[in-house]
Design a protein around this motif. Sequence first.
Motif, PDB file in Angstrom:
ATOM      1  N   GLU A 226       0.821  -1.337   0.023  1.00 45.92           N
ATOM      2  CA  GLU A 226      -0.061  -0.083   0.007  1.00 45.92           C
ATOM      3  C   GLU A 226       0.890   1.368  -0.093  1.00 45.92           C
ATOM      4  N   PRO A 227       2.165   1.178   0.845  1.00 46.03           N
ATOM      5  CA  PRO A 227       2.833   2.384   0.846  1.00 46.03           C
ATOM      6  C   PRO A 227       3.259   2.495  -0.602  1.00 46.03           C
ATOM      7  N   GLN A 228       3.792   1.420  -1.291  1.00 46.98           N
ATOM      8  CA  GLN A 228       4.340   1.584  -2.644  1.00 46.98           C
ATOM      9  C   GLN A 228       3.411   2.224  -3.645  1.00 46.98           C
ATOM     10  N   MET A 229       2.096   1.633  -3.347  1.00 42.80           N
ATOM     11  CA  MET A 229       1.028   2.190  -4.437  1.00 42.80           C
ATOM     12  C   MET A 229       0.780   3.711  -4.142  1.00 42.80           C
ATOM     13  N   GLN A 230       0.750   3.986  -2.864  1.00 48.29           N
ATOM     14  CA  GLN A 230       0.643   5.441  -2.392  1.00 48.29           C
ATOM     15  C   GLN A 230       1.565   6.316  -3.133  1.00 48.29           C
ATOM     16  N   TYR A 231       2.836   5.982  -3.093  1.00 44.77           N
ATOM     17  CA  TYR A 231       3.837   6.678  -3.758  1.00 44.77           C
ATOM     18  C   TYR A 231       3.717   6.830  -5.103  1.00 44.77           C
ATOM     19  N   LYS A 232       3.305   5.852  -5.713  1.00 41.27           N
ATOM     20  CA  LYS A 232       3.090   6.074  -7.330  1.00 41.27           C
ATOM     21  C   LYS A 232       1.996   6.731  -7.648  1.00 41.27           C
ATOM     22  N   ALA A 233       0.908   6.685  -6.923  1.00 50.87           N
ATOM     23  CA  ALA A 233      -0.359   7.666  -7.066  1.00 50.87           C
ATOM     24  C   ALA A 233       0.124   8.981  -6.872  1.00 50.87           C
ATOM     25  N   ALA A 234       0.981   9.340  -5.968  1.00 44.13           N
ATOM     26  CA  ALA A 234       1.268  10.702  -5.549  1.00 44.13           C
ATOM     27  C   ALA A 234       2.133  11.321  -6.783  1.00 44.13           C
ATOM     28  N   GLU A 235       3.116  10.193  -7.440  1.00 44.90           N
ATOM     29  CA  GLU A 235       3.770  10.630  -8.403  1.00 44.90           C
ATOM     30  C   GLU A 235       2.874  10.963  -9.706  1.00 44.90           C
ATOM     31  N   TYR A 236       1.945  10.230  -9.741  1.00 49.18           N
ATOM     32  CA  TYR A 236       1.000  10.400 -11.016  1.00 49.18           C
ATOM     33  C   TYR A 236       0.355  11.755 -10.963  1.00 49.18           C
ATOM     34  N   LEU A 237      -0.295  11.649  -9.472  1.00 52.39           N
ATOM     35  CA  LEU A 237      -1.330  12.944  -9.383  1.00 52.39           C
ATOM     36  C   LEU A 237      -0.419  14.245  -9.447  1.00 52.39           C
ATOM     37  N   SER A 238       0.913  14.258  -9.250  1.00 52.39           N
ATOM     38  CA  SER A 238       1.652  15.532  -9.313  1.00 52.39           C
ATOM     39  C   SER A 238       1.751  15.862 -10.674  1.00 52.39           C
ATOM     40  N   ARG A 239       1.471  14.936 -11.789  1.00 52.93           N
ATOM     41  CA  ARG A 239       1.613  15.473 -13.217  1.00 52.93           C
ATOM     42  C   ARG A 239      -0.089  15.546 -13.661  1.00 52.93           C
ATOM     43  N   GLU A 397      -6.835   9.304 -20.671  1.00 52.82           N
ATOM     44  CA  GLU A 397      -5.789   8.299 -20.209  1.00 52.82           C
ATOM     45  C   GLU A 397      -6.422   7.272 -19.134  1.00 52.82           C
ATOM     46  N   VAL A 398      -6.161   6.128 -19.019  1.00 51.13           N
ATOM     47  CA  VAL A 398      -6.886   5.248 -18.097  1.00 51.13           C
ATOM     48  C   VAL A 398      -5.406   4.474 -17.588  1.00 51.13           C
ATOM     49  N   TYR A 399      -5.152   4.961 -16.370  1.00 49.10           N
ATOM     50  CA  TYR A 399      -4.193   4.416 -15.812  1.00 49.10           C
ATOM     51  C   TYR A 399      -4.377   3.256 -14.610  1.00 49.10           C
ATOM     52  N   HIS A 400      -3.891   2.232 -14.801  1.00 47.45           N
ATOM     53  CA  HIS A 400      -4.008   1.258 -14.008  1.00 47.45           C
ATOM     54  C   HIS A 400      -3.040   1.081 -12.681  1.00 47.45           C
ATOM     55  N   LEU A 401      -3.801   1.162 -11.647  1.00 48.94           N
ATOM     56  CA  LEU A 401      -2.967   1.139 -10.412  1.00 48.94           C
ATOM     57  C   LEU A 401      -3.622   0.704  -9.168  1.00 48.94           C
ATOM     58  N   HIS A 402      -3.191  -0.592  -8.900  1.00 51.85           N
ATOM     59  CA  HIS A 402      -4.145  -1.546  -7.986  1.00 51.85           C
ATOM     60  C   HIS A 402      -3.161  -2.501  -7.281  1.00 51.85           C
ATOM     61  N   THR A 403      -3.400  -2.847  -6.049  1.00 52.15           N
ATOM     62  CA  THR A 403      -2.768  -3.969  -5.475  1.00 52.15           C
ATOM     63  C   THR A 403      -4.009  -4.981  -4.851  1.00 52.15           C
ATOM     64  N   SER A 404      -3.479  -6.307  -4.640  1.00 56.37           N
ATOM     65  CA  SER A 404      -4.353  -7.165  -4.347  1.00 56.37           C
ATOM     66  C   SER A 404      -4.648  -7.116  -2.877  1.00 56.37           C
ATOM     67  N   GLY A 405      -5.911  -7.689  -2.615  1.00 57.57           N
ATOM     68  CA  GLY A 405      -6.418  -7.633  -0.943  1.00 57.57           C
ATOM     69  C   GLY A 405      -5.931  -9.095  -0.334  1.00 57.57           C
ATOM     70  N   HIS A 406      -4.921  -9.720  -0.965  1.00 53.42           N
ATOM     71  CA  HIS A 406      -4.949 -11.272  -0.572  1.00 53.42           C
ATOM     72  C   HIS A 406      -3.189 -11.407  -0.625  1.00 53.42           C
ATOM     73  N   ALA A 407      -3.019 -12.574   0.141  1.00 51.07           N
ATOM     74  CA  ALA A 407      -1.717 -12.839   0.516  1.00 51.07           C
ATOM     75  C   ALA A 407      -1.017 -13.551  -0.611  1.00 51.07           C
ATOM     76  N   THR A 408       0.277 -12.874  -0.985  1.00 49.85           N
ATOM     77  CA  THR A 408       1.112 -13.390  -1.958  1.00 49.85           C
ATOM     78  C   THR A 408       1.678 -14.939  -1.611  1.00 49.85           C
ATOM     79  N   PRO A 409       2.150 -15.704  -2.730  1.00 47.36           N
ATOM     80  CA  PRO A 409       2.560 -17.072  -2.202  1.00 47.36           C
ATOM     81  C   PRO A 409       3.635 -17.034  -1.235  1.00 47.36           C
ATOM     82  N   ARG A 410       4.614 -16.082  -1.323  1.00 43.08           N
ATOM     83  CA  ARG A 410       5.614 -15.643  -0.338  1.00 43.08           C
ATOM     84  C   ARG A 410       4.956 -15.769   0.981  1.00 43.08           C
ATOM     85  N   MET A 411       3.946 -14.697   1.075  1.00 47.93           N
ATOM     86  CA  MET A 411       3.422 -14.574   2.534  1.00 47.93           C
ATOM     87  C   MET A 411       2.770 -15.931   3.006  1.00 47.93           C
TER      88      MET A 411
END
Length: 451
Positions: A226-239, A397-411
């Motif tokens: 979620e913090p990574q997605m927030q950073y990407k979103a902030a970067e995108y929204l600044s533009r 432009e349609v920008y896809h930015l999402h993260t899963s609500g479920h555990a990765t195989p590693r988790m």
Amino acid sequence: MTDIRIYQGNQIGGCVTVITGTYKGKTHRIMIDYGSSLVGSETKKDFEYPWDDEPVDAVFFTHYHGDHVGRIMEIPENIPLYMGPIAQKAMINIQEALGHSDRVPNAEEHLKEAELLKSKHVRCFHYNGSYYDIIRDIPGFSIEPYSVDHSAYDAYMFLIETNDESRDTGKYVTLHTGDFRGHGRRGQKMIALIKSYVHKFGKRKVDALVIEGTMMSRSKEKVLSEPQMQYKAAEYLSRHKYAFLVCSSTNVDSLTSFYQAAQMAAYPGKRYMYVYSPYFLKQLRLYSDTAGAFSEVYRFEHVDLINFKAEYKYGPFDDSITQLESMKKYGFLFVIKPEDFCEKYVDAFVEAKKAGEIKEMPVIIYSMWDGYIEKGNKAANPEWIDFFEKQEQKGIEVYHLHTSGHATPRMLAQVINAVDPQDEIIPMHTEKPEEFKNLPIKEQLKERIRT
């Protein structure tokens, strides 16, 4: 002996768990979740539980997603229903909104569900400031709810102890994860929670682990925190000053990520978030009042219901301007639904760009599972596909930015190794339970996987 049965476990959504134990010679059961199969599932009709032949003492809900609570009205009315307090309020908001909508068929059924959720049949987990109270209302059962990170806020896993004379301890211990993940804001605490609360620092062992495995069939998906997605979103929204957002009204963490990103974006002042319906605003206020009491990151303070003609005033000496003028001047993050009734809001800014009133075209951020808008996907929504095609034809432009609500195989592997179940591992909520044997877990644990 303790018996664990999973119904519809080899699919994502609609999974039901029934745990049976005995107490003083009598059989008692609890059920965990009773939801609907997801759209696109190969299950044409959900199974019907034999309520009369195998009566259940209580039903516990892990969270408020429809594939976990969608069949709540089919549960006999004499059975207590347990859920989280925020989940209860969020579900009431949803059902009341649907019940008062003239666009929803059989709306009165949703109002009946809202009344059920307000009734004495619903019993909410109680947080005492340190942990959730243990539930001992069902004979022979002890149930401990633990808050977990998921795309639904107020989601839980359950530690269930049943009386079992076949065990040396006289107890059979089952851990049911519900849906969870490790890459949300609270997910990093999962392993510590297992060590301290589940295992009691080595004083308690787990016999059976019932664990979700949604991502076992989506292992190639790139998963952001979620913090990574927030950073990407902030970067995108600044533009991009004028941004529409498609995101679930109940995905609190992702809404938080985008809201905080909008506040971080490089435009003067606070960028408001606008929403398309009173229902959506009501949910955000619920999360602000509840989740926001634990962490200010969840407080949605600069949010308003869309009303282009509403008047705003900035500071004691500024003239009043309409909401639409404010949006054009300061920018916005506007949560919409990808349906025709929201298109007029997008078109207003397309026309403003053509008229030279604003300098750039609006954009749309899509933050949901891509399967909903993929042609050929069984879960795809044709109306949504048409909506996005029309917007792209306008040059948006349609920008896809999402993260899963479920555990990765590693988790998943980390949790299995940490829990170290002594008897069996039961995958559920997964299309590929056999893939659990390929996880990086101890060899003896692989032998305990039930598929």
